[in-house]
Design a protein around this motif. Structure first.
Motif, PDB file in Angstrom:
ATOM      1  N   VAL A 187       0.848  -1.200   0.000  1.00  0.00           N
ATOM      2  CA  VAL A 187       0.000   0.000   0.000  1.00  0.00           C
ATOM      3  C   VAL A 187       0.883   1.250   0.000  1.00  0.00           C
ATOM      4  N   PRO A 188       0.434   2.323  -0.627  1.00  0.00           N
ATOM      5  CA  PRO A 188       1.200   3.569  -0.604  1.00  0.00           C
ATOM      6  C   PRO A 188       0.888   4.381   0.648  1.00  0.00           C
ATOM      7  N   LEU A 189       1.884   5.089   1.151  1.00  0.00           N
ATOM      8  CA  LEU A 189       1.617   6.021   2.246  1.00  0.00           C
ATOM      9  C   LEU A 189       0.814   7.192   1.699  1.00  0.00           C
ATOM     10  N   THR A 190      -0.109   7.691   2.491  1.00  0.00           N
ATOM     11  CA  THR A 190      -0.894   8.850   2.084  1.00  0.00           C
ATOM     12  C   THR A 190      -0.319  10.107   2.725  1.00  0.00           C
ATOM     13  N   SER A 191      -0.676  11.248   2.191  1.00  0.00           N
ATOM     14  CA  SER A 191      -0.194  12.509   2.759  1.00  0.00           C
ATOM     15  C   SER A 191      -0.901  12.779   4.076  1.00  0.00           C
ATOM     16  N   ASN A 192      -0.265  13.572   4.908  1.00  0.00           N
ATOM     17  CA  ASN A 192      -0.891  13.935   6.187  1.00  0.00           C
ATOM     18  C   ASN A 192      -2.189  14.700   5.971  1.00  0.00           C
ATOM     19  N   SER A 193      -2.200  15.547   4.966  1.00  0.00           N
ATOM     20  CA  SER A 193      -3.404  16.349   4.706  1.00  0.00           C
ATOM     21  C   SER A 193      -4.555  15.457   4.262  1.00  0.00           C
ATOM     22  N   SER A 194      -4.241  14.439   3.459  1.00  0.00           N
ATOM     23  CA  SER A 194      -5.278  13.523   3.005  1.00  0.00           C
ATOM     24  C   SER A 194      -5.836  12.718   4.178  1.00  0.00           C
ATOM     25  N   CYS A 195      -4.948  12.250   5.056  1.00  0.00           N
ATOM     26  CA  CYS A 195      -5.410  11.467   6.198  1.00  0.00           C
ATOM     27  C   CYS A 195      -6.226  12.333   7.154  1.00  0.00           C
ATOM     28  N   SER A 196      -5.812  13.565   7.298  1.00  0.00           N
ATOM     29  CA  SER A 196      -6.549  14.486   8.156  1.00  0.00           C
ATOM     30  C   SER A 196      -7.947  14.751   7.594  1.00  0.00           C
ATOM     31  N   SER A 197      -8.055  14.784   6.269  1.00  0.00           N
ATOM     32  CA  SER A 197      -9.363  14.976   5.647  1.00  0.00           C
ATOM     33  C   SER A 197     -10.284  13.799   5.935  1.00  0.00           C
ATOM     34  N   SER A 198      -9.673  12.608   6.038  1.00  0.00           N
ATOM     35  CA  SER A 198     -10.473  11.407   6.308  1.00  0.00           C
ATOM     36  C   SER A 198     -10.902  11.305   7.761  1.00  0.00           C
ATOM     37  N   TYR A 199      -9.986  11.629   8.672  1.00  0.00           N
ATOM     38  CA  TYR A 199     -10.219  11.360  10.093  1.00  0.00           C
ATOM     39  C   TYR A 199     -10.340  12.596  10.986  1.00  0.00           C
ATOM     40  N   GLY A 200     -10.172  13.768  10.402  1.00  0.00           N
ATOM     41  CA  GLY A 200     -10.330  14.988  11.189  1.00  0.00           C
ATOM     42  C   GLY A 200      -9.325  15.076  12.324  1.00  0.00           C
ATOM     43  N   SER A 201      -9.781  15.543  13.476  1.00  0.00           N
ATOM     44  CA  SER A 201      -8.897  15.766  14.614  1.00  0.00           C
ATOM     45  C   SER A 201      -8.400  14.475  15.247  1.00  0.00           C
ATOM     46  N   ASP A 202      -8.957  13.325  14.857  1.00  0.00           N
ATOM     47  CA  ASP A 202      -8.464  12.044  15.386  1.00  0.00           C
ATOM     48  C   ASP A 202      -7.093  11.694  14.824  1.00  0.00           C
ATOM     49  N   PHE A 203      -6.740  12.305  13.690  1.00  0.00           N
ATOM     50  CA  PHE A 203      -5.432  12.040  13.098  1.00  0.00           C
ATOM     51  C   PHE A 203      -4.426  13.068  13.583  1.00  0.00           C
ATOM     52  N   ASN A 204      -3.288  12.584  14.066  1.00  0.00           N
ATOM     53  CA  ASN A 204      -2.209  13.447  14.549  1.00  0.00           C
ATOM     54  C   ASN A 204      -0.935  13.031  13.823  1.00  0.00           C
ATOM     55  N   ALA A 205      -0.432  13.904  12.941  1.00  0.00           N
ATOM     56  CA  ALA A 205       0.709  13.576  12.095  1.00  0.00           C
ATOM     57  C   ALA A 205       1.990  13.343  12.875  1.00  0.00           C
ATOM     58  N   THR A 206       2.083  13.862  14.088  1.00  0.00           N
ATOM     59  CA  THR A 206       3.277  13.614  14.905  1.00  0.00           C
ATOM     60  C   THR A 206       3.333  12.175  15.360  1.00  0.00           C
ATOM     61  N   HIS A 207       2.185  11.608  15.635  1.00  0.00           N
ATOM     62  CA  HIS A 207       2.112  10.272  16.214  1.00  0.00           C
ATOM     63  C   HIS A 207       1.654   9.194  15.242  1.00  0.00           C
ATOM     64  N   MET A 208       1.145   9.575  14.082  1.00  0.00           N
ATOM     65  CA  MET A 208       0.518   8.606  13.183  1.00  0.00           C
ATOM     66  C   MET A 208       0.951   8.813  11.740  1.00  0.00           C
ATOM     67  N   VAL A 209       0.787   7.765  10.942  1.00  0.00           N
ATOM     68  CA  VAL A 209       0.968   7.818   9.497  1.00  0.00           C
ATOM     69  C   VAL A 209      -0.112   6.929   8.887  1.00  0.00           C
ATOM     70  N   CYS A 210      -0.609   7.317   7.728  1.00  0.00           N
ATOM     71  CA  CYS A 210      -1.667   6.552   7.074  1.00  0.00           C
ATOM     72  C   CYS A 210      -1.146   5.893   5.801  1.00  0.00           C
ATOM     73  N   ALA A 211      -1.761   4.776   5.440  1.00  0.00           N
ATOM     74  CA  ALA A 211      -1.387   4.062   4.221  1.00  0.00           C
ATOM     75  C   ALA A 211      -2.611   3.388   3.629  1.00  0.00           C
ATOM     76  N   GLY A 212      -2.728   3.453   2.305  1.00  0.00           N
ATOM     77  CA  GLY A 212      -3.849   2.823   1.626  1.00  0.00           C
ATOM     78  C   GLY A 212      -4.142   3.517   0.315  1.00  0.00           C
ATOM     79  N   TYR A 213      -4.997   2.900  -0.495  1.00  0.00           N
ATOM     80  CA  TYR A 213      -5.395   3.462  -1.776  1.00  0.00           C
ATOM     81  C   TYR A 213      -6.671   4.284  -1.601  1.00  0.00           C
ATOM     82  N   ALA A 214      -6.788   5.351  -2.380  1.00  0.00           N
ATOM     83  CA  ALA A 214      -7.968   6.208  -2.282  1.00  0.00           C
ATOM     84  C   ALA A 214      -9.248   5.417  -2.514  1.00  0.00           C
ATOM     85  N   GLN A 215      -9.174   4.449  -3.429  1.00  0.00           N
ATOM     86  CA  GLN A 215     -10.359   3.642  -3.740  1.00  0.00           C
ATOM     87  C   GLN A 215     -10.573   2.508  -2.765  1.00  0.00           C
TER      88      GLN A 215
END
Length: 268
Positions: A187-215
């Motif tokens: 799976v590709p890593l996603t951008s912090n901004s993209s992950c934040s759009s998905s999860y809102g304030s639950d996502f914290n870029a200091t502590h987390m990283v997201c991975a997956g396809y948009a579809q």
């Protein structure tokens, strides 16, 4: 916990409850499984294939004393395993087993080690608040080759689009049955901004990283919690949580290992 169980992709089942373990764990799973002729889930998982611990010797799983697999982990030193805090919080070391070198959970291959110490990040409270990291000390040195983990010098490994590998024995669909065999996917890593759009304030870029396809279609799932997210030959993430499994617009969320490198190193 503030996070709901479907976010944790929890594998709390009868076997786990009977063993009086309270882990709310996540696993490597992909979308819509297709059963093979023998009734097992084979390589017809979207984005996933069977894998071997001979190729990935450092991937292990956590089990109860009766052998029930509920989380994953990564060997980072001969007697040290990194996993998720939510896999170990509230549990005693004597109740946990670490299984290494076993592709098929129904086999007796590999080594079953006991745990002598559980370290949980002292700031851990809930997966959406970060700090979802734990280090297990084993009762022996394993023969498997450990995997190096990312440090603050490895920021380049977290660039959006970086190809990463996920592994685990977890469910092959959200709320489905766990895999008998070790599975892997890319799976590709996603951008912090993209992950934040998905999860809102639950996502914290200091502590987390997201991975997956948009579809969607490829992801970790129930039972894969604590397992590895690997890029550049290093452990860069720990499977932590997500909204469902492999859902479009909701990538998997992983603990950002480089943030905790100093604390992990201190346990080694």
């Amino acid at each position: 916990m503030a996070a709901t169980l479907h976010r944790l992709r929890s594998l709390l089942g009868a076997a786990l409850a009977a063993a009086t373990l309270s882990m709310a764990c996540v696993s490597v799973a992909e979308a819509a499984p297709v059963p093979t002729a023998d009734g097992e889930f084979g390589t017809q998982i979207v984005g996933g294939t069977r894998a071997s611990t001979s190729t990935y010797p450092w991937v292990v799983y956590l089990a109860t004393s009766s052998g029930f697999q509920y989380c994953g982990g990564t060997l980072v030193a001969p007697n040290k395993v990194v996993t998720a805090a939510h896999c170990t919080v509230g549990d005693s070391a004597s109740a946990v087993r670490v299984v290494a070198g076993r592709d098929d959970k129904n086999s007796t291959a590999g080594t079953v080690a006991r745990v002598t110490k559980i370290w949980i990040h002292p700031s851990y409270r809930d997966v959406t608040l970060g700090y979802d990291v734990s280090v297990l000390t084993l009762d022996r040195n394993l023969s498997q080759t450990p995997l190096p983990f990312a440090t603050s010098a490895d920021s380049g490994l977290y660039a959006a689009g970086t190809s990463s590998t996920i592994l685990g024995w977890g469910t092959t669909s959200s709320g489905g049955s766990a895999s008998r065999y070790l599975l892997r996917a890319t799976v590709p890593l996603t951008s912090n901004s993209s992950c934040s759009s998905s999860y809102g304030s639950d996502f914290n870029a200091t502590h987390m990283v997201c991975a997956g396809y948009a579809q969607g279609g490829t992801d970790t799932c129930q039972g894969d919690s604590g397992g590895p997210l690997v890029a550049g030959g290093k452990l860069i993430g720990i499977t932590s949580w997500g909204e469902g499994c492999a859902a479009a617009g909701y990538p998997g969320v992983y603990s950002r290992v480089s943030t905790y490198a100093a604390q992990i190193q201190a346990q080694l």
